[in-house]
Structures are given as C-alpha cells and as structure tokens.
Design a protein around this motif. Sequence first.
Motif, PDB file in Angstrom:
ATOM      1  N   GLY A  74       2.087  -5.775 -13.875  1.00  0.00           N
ATOM      2  CA  GLY A  74       2.464  -4.730 -15.256  1.00  0.00           C
ATOM      3  C   GLY A  74       3.367  -4.240 -15.520  1.00  0.00           C
ATOM      4  O   GLY A  74       4.454  -3.868 -15.847  1.00  0.00           O
ATOM      5  N   THR A  75       3.965  -3.856 -13.974  1.00  0.00           N
ATOM      6  CA  THR A  75       5.576  -3.592 -13.960  1.00  0.00           C
ATOM      7  C   THR A  75       6.447  -5.115 -14.469  1.00  0.00           C
ATOM      8  O   THR A  75       7.719  -5.018 -15.798  1.00  0.00           O
ATOM      9  CB  THR A  75       5.939  -3.554 -12.367  1.00  0.00           C
ATOM     10  OG1 THR A  75       5.563  -2.223 -12.451  1.00  0.00           O
ATOM     11  CG2 THR A  75       7.467  -3.181 -12.522  1.00  0.00           C
ATOM     12  N   LEU A  76       6.458  -6.356 -13.975  1.00  0.00           N
ATOM     13  CA  LEU A  76       7.009  -7.095 -14.829  1.00  0.00           C
ATOM     14  C   LEU A  76       6.635  -7.400 -16.377  1.00  0.00           C
ATOM     15  O   LEU A  76       7.875  -7.794 -16.899  1.00  0.00           O
ATOM     16  CB  LEU A  76       6.534  -8.617 -14.307  1.00  0.00           C
ATOM     17  CG  LEU A  76       7.035  -9.503 -14.327  1.00  0.00           C
ATOM     18  CD1 LEU A  76       8.781  -9.437 -14.002  1.00  0.00           C
ATOM     19  CD2 LEU A  76       7.223 -10.939 -13.469  1.00  0.00           C
ATOM     20  N   THR A  77       5.757  -7.207 -16.752  1.00  0.00           N
ATOM     21  CA  THR A  77       5.447  -6.887 -17.907  1.00  0.00           C
ATOM     22  C   THR A  77       5.698  -5.871 -19.023  1.00  0.00           C
ATOM     23  O   THR A  77       6.643  -6.120 -19.724  1.00  0.00           O
ATOM     24  CB  THR A  77       3.743  -7.049 -18.311  1.00  0.00           C
ATOM     25  OG1 THR A  77       2.894  -7.418 -17.731  1.00  0.00           O
ATOM     26  CG2 THR A  77       3.523  -6.845 -19.900  1.00  0.00           C
ATOM     27  N   ALA A  78       6.525  -4.445 -18.345  1.00  0.00           N
ATOM     28  CA  ALA A  78       7.810  -3.737 -18.648  1.00  0.00           C
ATOM     29  C   ALA A  78       8.244  -4.825 -18.843  1.00  0.00           C
ATOM     30  O   ALA A  78       9.493  -4.290 -19.624  1.00  0.00           O
ATOM     31  CB  ALA A  78       6.959  -2.324 -18.262  1.00  0.00           C
ATOM     32  N   GLY A  79       9.579  -5.108 -17.592  1.00  0.00           N
ATOM     33  CA  GLY A  79      10.732  -5.954 -17.931  1.00  0.00           C
ATOM     34  C   GLY A  79       9.850  -7.007 -19.090  1.00  0.00           C
ATOM     35  O   GLY A  79      11.931  -7.021 -19.410  1.00  0.00           O
ATOM     36  N   GLY A  81       9.392  -7.354 -22.040  1.00  0.00           N
ATOM     37  CA  GLY A  81       8.883  -6.599 -24.032  1.00  0.00           C
ATOM     38  C   GLY A  81       9.179  -5.188 -23.924  1.00  0.00           C
ATOM     39  O   GLY A  81      10.235  -4.907 -22.835  1.00  0.00           O
ATOM     40  N   ASP A  82       9.250  -4.967 -25.079  1.00  0.00           N
ATOM     41  CA  ASP A  82       9.416  -3.782 -25.036  1.00  0.00           C
ATOM     42  C   ASP A  82       8.800  -2.926 -25.454  1.00  0.00           C
ATOM     43  O   ASP A  82       8.661  -1.661 -26.332  1.00  0.00           O
ATOM     44  CB  ASP A  82      10.232  -3.691 -26.592  1.00  0.00           C
ATOM     45  CG  ASP A  82       9.488  -4.589 -27.506  1.00  0.00           C
ATOM     46  OD1 ASP A  82       8.405  -4.112 -27.064  1.00  0.00           O
ATOM     47  OD2 ASP A  82       9.224  -4.313 -29.120  1.00  0.00           O
ATOM     48  N   TYR A  83       7.924  -2.614 -24.410  1.00  0.00           N
ATOM     49  CA  TYR A  83       6.881  -1.193 -24.250  1.00  0.00           C
ATOM     50  C   TYR A  83       7.078  -1.157 -22.742  1.00  0.00           C
ATOM     51  O   TYR A  83       7.374  -1.598 -21.751  1.00  0.00           O
ATOM     52  CB  TYR A  83       5.233  -1.739 -25.082  1.00  0.00           C
ATOM     53  CG  TYR A  83       5.621  -3.377 -24.368  1.00  0.00           C
ATOM     54  CD1 TYR A  83       5.989  -4.541 -25.341  1.00  0.00           C
ATOM     55  CD2 TYR A  83       4.726  -3.586 -23.783  1.00  0.00           C
ATOM     56  CE1 TYR A  83       6.015  -6.037 -25.359  1.00  0.00           C
ATOM     57  CE2 TYR A  83       4.553  -5.830 -22.602  1.00  0.00           C
ATOM     58  CZ  TYR A  83       5.363  -5.981 -24.368  1.00  0.00           C
ATOM     59  OH  TYR A  83       4.765  -7.303 -23.910  1.00  0.00           O
ATOM     60  N   SER A  84       5.985  -0.377 -22.239  1.00  0.00           N
ATOM     61  CA  SER A  84       5.369   0.352 -21.105  1.00  0.00           C
ATOM     62  C   SER A  84       4.518   0.310 -20.769  1.00  0.00           C
ATOM     63  O   SER A  84       4.430   0.149 -19.102  1.00  0.00           O
ATOM     64  CB  SER A  84       6.284   1.980 -21.045  1.00  0.00           C
ATOM     65  OG  SER A  84       5.262   2.434 -21.835  1.00  0.00           O
ATOM     66  N   VAL A  85       3.545   0.408 -21.466  1.00  0.00           N
ATOM     67  CA  VAL A  85       2.347  -0.294 -20.739  1.00  0.00           C
ATOM     68  C   VAL A  85       1.470  -1.539 -21.395  1.00  0.00           C
ATOM     69  O   VAL A  85       1.794  -1.756 -22.769  1.00  0.00           O
ATOM     70  CB  VAL A  85       1.383   0.800 -21.459  1.00  0.00           C
ATOM     71  CG1 VAL A  85      -0.357   1.061 -21.543  1.00  0.00           C
ATOM     72  CG2 VAL A  85       1.314   1.777 -21.158  1.00  0.00           C
ATOM     73  N   ALA A  86       1.082  -2.648 -20.576  1.00  0.00           N
ATOM     74  CA  ALA A  86       0.769  -3.373 -21.337  1.00  0.00           C
ATOM     75  C   ALA A  86      -1.050  -4.136 -20.862  1.00  0.00           C
ATOM     76  O   ALA A  86      -1.240  -4.033 -19.929  1.00  0.00           O
ATOM     77  CB  ALA A  86       1.434  -4.929 -21.042  1.00  0.00           C
ATOM     78  N   SER A 136      -3.741 -14.289  -9.739  1.00  0.00           N
ATOM     79  CA  SER A 136      -3.409 -14.585 -11.016  1.00  0.00           C
ATOM     80  C   SER A 136      -4.057 -13.455 -11.842  1.00  0.00           C
ATOM     81  O   SER A 136      -5.067 -12.493 -12.174  1.00  0.00           O
ATOM     82  CB  SER A 136      -4.164 -16.121 -11.885  1.00  0.00           C
ATOM     83  OG  SER A 136      -5.377 -15.556 -11.808  1.00  0.00           O
ATOM     84  N   GLY A 137      -3.506 -13.069 -13.305  1.00  0.00           N
ATOM     85  CA  GLY A 137      -3.282 -11.762 -14.334  1.00  0.00           C
ATOM     86  C   GLY A 137      -2.784 -12.571 -15.523  1.00  0.00           C
ATOM     87  O   GLY A 137      -1.845 -13.560 -15.434  1.00  0.00           O
TER      88      GLY A 137
END
Length: 152
Positions: A74-79, A81-86, A136-137
């Motif tokens: 989730g932290t990598l996802t935030a990096g 993209g342009d959002y803080s929650v995925a 994996s996610g």
Amino acid sequence: MSKENFEKQIRKRMEQLDEINEHGIFKELKGTVTDFNYDTKSLTMTFEATKFHENAFGIMFGGSLAGMFDIAFGTLTAGLGDYSVAPTVQLSTTFLKGIPTGATVRTEVEAVSTGKTIMNFVGKAYVGEELVGSASGTFMTPRPFKKFNTEK
C-alpha cells in the motif's frame, strides 16, 4: 509519474503513517520505510514482531506477516499514484518459516505492473538474511476513491 513525484508521495505516505492512531495496525507493527527506489519501483520496510503478535506456538501470528505485506504494498502504491489510499483487491501470503517474537522483519516489495485501475506487486520477507515469507498483491487505484465510512 516522475522520480520527484514518486519520492514526494512516499514521504507524504510516511508522514500519514506516523499520524495513524496509536492503536492502529501500523503502529502495532512498528513499521518503518527504510528504502525506496523509483527506477525499480521498489520499497523496503522493517517491522517488529512484538509480544503483541505472538501466537499459541510462541512465534509471530501469520496474519501479522500478511499485514506487513499489505502495508508495504500500500505504501508503494501511494508512491506510484496520486492518492494516499488504494484498496487491496487480493493478497496472497506464503509462510516459509516461523518468525520469532522480538525479530525484526524486513519486507522488500516491488511493482510488477502499474496500470490505471490495477497495480500488482510481489514481495519477500526476511529475518536477517533468512527468507521467511513471500507475497503477491493486487491493489485497485481509486479514480475517484469512494469513501465507504460516512460516520464523522
């Protein structure tokens, strides 16, 4: 996303994680971002297997390892993209070795694909140099993110 934006988003997410309530899972796992890399779309976090996470066998509860991967992905996802929650769509964790209470767990995660609506990740967890788990996610990238909890 540019390298500068990636680093800015990761730092923003790190600040947000520090502000999460003191009894949240992130605080209980004592997670810390120790490294991230735009070029490899990767991130490393460390967590502590505290007594709080001990199961009946005297080792860390497997759900805690799944939580570690979920937070790292989730932290990598935030990096990326342009959002803080995925939201997590799918998370698969393989438990290879028992993790002793008191151990520091290092998760190394990387993006496999980063589409407009879905991102896929893989990761490995280590205690010292010993591989103790993998995961994996799949995460949904919110466009826009619907807030499900409407209570104030």
